[in-house]
Design a protein around this motif. Structure first.
Motif, PDB file in Angstrom:
ATOM      1  N   SER A 132     -16.451 -12.645  -0.974  1.00 11.75           N
ATOM      2  CA  SER A 132     -15.075 -12.388  -0.536  1.00 11.75           C
ATOM      3  C   SER A 132     -14.361 -11.556  -1.596  1.00 11.75           C
ATOM      4  N   ALA A 133     -13.375 -10.791  -1.153  1.00 10.77           N
ATOM      5  CA  ALA A 133     -12.608  -9.936  -2.055  1.00 10.77           C
ATOM      6  C   ALA A 133     -11.126 -10.105  -1.778  1.00 10.77           C
ATOM      7  N   SER A 134     -10.330 -10.043  -2.852  1.00 12.94           N
ATOM      8  CA  SER A 134      -8.880 -10.106  -2.706  1.00 12.94           C
ATOM      9  C   SER A 134      -8.257  -9.081  -3.648  1.00 12.94           C
ATOM     10  N   VAL A 135      -7.177  -8.453  -3.170  1.00 10.45           N
ATOM     11  CA  VAL A 135      -6.508  -7.414  -3.943  1.00 10.45           C
ATOM     12  C   VAL A 135      -5.097  -7.882  -4.269  1.00 10.45           C
ATOM     13  N   GLN A 167      -3.232  -3.381  -8.267  1.00  8.70           N
ATOM     14  CA  GLN A 167      -4.355  -2.468  -8.460  1.00  8.70           C
ATOM     15  C   GLN A 167      -5.625  -3.216  -8.886  1.00  8.70           C
ATOM     16  N   THR A 168      -5.588  -4.550  -8.881  1.00  7.43           N
ATOM     17  CA  THR A 168      -6.726  -5.357  -9.318  1.00  7.43           C
ATOM     18  C   THR A 168      -7.431  -5.960  -8.120  1.00  7.43           C
ATOM     19  N   ILE A 169      -8.745  -5.776  -8.079  1.00  8.30           N
ATOM     20  CA  ILE A 169      -9.555  -6.396  -7.029  1.00  8.30           C
ATOM     21  C   ILE A 169     -10.417  -7.476  -7.677  1.00  8.30           C
ATOM     22  N   GLU A 170     -10.474  -8.623  -7.017  1.00  8.17           N
ATOM     23  CA  GLU A 170     -11.293  -9.739  -7.493  1.00  8.17           C
ATOM     24  C   GLU A 170     -12.344 -10.029  -6.428  1.00  8.17           C
ATOM     25  N   VAL A 171     -13.611  -9.997  -6.830  1.00  9.58           N
ATOM     26  CA  VAL A 171     -14.726 -10.225  -5.907  1.00  9.58           C
ATOM     27  C   VAL A 171     -15.394 -11.527  -6.296  1.00  9.58           C
ATOM     28  N   LYS A 172     -15.508 -12.457  -5.314  1.00  9.54           N
ATOM     29  CA  LYS A 172     -16.141 -13.755  -5.550  1.00  9.54           C
ATOM     30  C   LYS A 172     -17.413 -13.844  -4.731  1.00  9.54           C
ATOM     31  N   THR A 200     -17.646 -14.542 -10.345  1.00 14.04           N
ATOM     32  CA  THR A 200     -16.461 -13.756 -10.002  1.00 14.04           C
ATOM     33  C   THR A 200     -16.344 -12.582 -10.960  1.00 14.04           C
ATOM     34  N   GLN A 201     -15.983 -11.408 -10.428  1.00 17.01           N
ATOM     35  CA  GLN A 201     -15.759 -10.230 -11.254  1.00 17.01           C
ATOM     36  C   GLN A 201     -14.491  -9.532 -10.785  1.00 17.01           C
ATOM     37  N   ALA A 246     -18.458  -1.267  -5.402  1.00 15.47           N
ATOM     38  CA  ALA A 246     -19.776  -1.552  -4.821  1.00 15.47           C
ATOM     39  C   ALA A 246     -20.662  -2.280  -5.832  1.00 15.47           C
ATOM     40  N   ASN A 247     -20.572  -1.913  -7.115  1.00 21.11           N
ATOM     41  CA  ASN A 247     -21.344  -2.597  -8.139  1.00 21.11           C
ATOM     42  C   ASN A 247     -20.863  -4.030  -8.352  1.00 21.11           C
ATOM     43  N   LEU A 248     -19.556  -4.266  -8.214  1.00 18.53           N
ATOM     44  CA  LEU A 248     -19.038  -5.634  -8.309  1.00 18.53           C
ATOM     45  C   LEU A 248     -19.603  -6.494  -7.191  1.00 18.53           C
ATOM     46  N   VAL A 249     -19.600  -5.947  -5.971  1.00 14.34           N
ATOM     47  CA  VAL A 249     -20.101  -6.688  -4.803  1.00 14.34           C
ATOM     48  C   VAL A 249     -21.588  -6.991  -4.985  1.00 14.34           C
ATOM     49  N   HIS A 250     -22.357  -6.012  -5.455  1.00 12.25           N
ATOM     50  CA  HIS A 250     -23.789  -6.227  -5.679  1.00 12.25           C
ATOM     51  C   HIS A 250     -24.009  -7.246  -6.802  1.00 12.25           C
ATOM     52  N   GLY A 251     -23.174  -7.199  -7.850  1.00 10.23           N
ATOM     53  CA  GLY A 251     -23.344  -8.060  -9.009  1.00 10.23           C
ATOM     54  C   GLY A 251     -23.059  -9.526  -8.745  1.00 10.23           C
ATOM     55  N   VAL A 252     -22.109  -9.836  -7.852  1.00  5.75           N
ATOM     56  CA  VAL A 252     -21.820 -11.245  -7.574  1.00  5.75           C
ATOM     57  C   VAL A 252     -22.825 -11.844  -6.602  1.00  5.75           C
TER      58      VAL A 252
END
Length: 177
Positions: free
Chosen positions: A16-19, A22-27, A32-33, A73-79
């Motif tokens: 999941s992602a939340s904005v 200007q900060t996006i948090e991907v869990k 989490t990144q 995209a790298n954040l999504v792949h990394g989590v």
């Protein structure tokens, strides 16, 4: 127009992602990144995807557009998965071993090199001449691999040193009599 920036980043199940601003948090299942984008782009989350759009047509906005989309995209792949870099050590007597949170390298110097492993990166040495780095942050894994490689770069005459797995080193011809 950025070909990379136009594509939305699909969020797989369990991510999941939340904005906020200007900060996006991907869990995701692995952690989490977060990433803070510049003011040149806008990040929006639409259901199962994340879209990045430029805020203008300036050169800087177009540059940040594709880069920000790739970082997201790298954040999504990394989590969800891990990034992996493999290093090979070539040279007589050159070897590596992991002891706790320190990578010990014997690289032909008069002393051993003790490299402190940063948090977020796991290092394994299945063989004394192999180093495998894994982590969820692509930038941190690549930077750590580059720092380890900088201790003894491959030289062009015999090929001795630390290289990425599969890297080709052009061999120079030695001196002739």
């Amino acid at each position: 127009m950025s070909r990379i920036g136009k594509k939305p980043v699909e969020l797989p199940s369990g991510v999941s992602a939340s904005v906020s601003g200007q900060t996006i948090e991907v869990k995701g299942p692995k952690g989490t990144q977060t990433f803070t984008a510049t003011d040149d782009v806008t990040i929006t989350v639409d259901g199962g995807s994340v879209a990045v759009t430029p805020r203008g047509s300036s050169k800087r906005a177009r540059q940040q557009w594709g880069m920000s989309r790739t970082i997201v995209a790298n954040l999504v792949h990394g989590v969800q998965n891990t990034f992996k870099k493999e290093l090979e050590i070539q040279g007589v007597g050159y070897r590596a071993a992991v002891q706790g949170n320190v990578l010990k390298l014997n690289l032909g110097y008069s002393h051993d090199v003790d490299f402190d492993i940063p948090a977020g990166v796991t290092v394994q040495c299945p063989k004394p001449t192999e180093i495998i780095l894994e982590g969820h942050d692509k930038q941190l894994v690549g930077e750590t691999a580059a720092k380890i490689r900088d201790w003894r770069r491959p030289e062009p005459y015999k090929g001795k040193g630390i290289r990425y797995k599969g890297e080709y080193i052009f061999q120079k011809e030695g001196k002739k009599k």
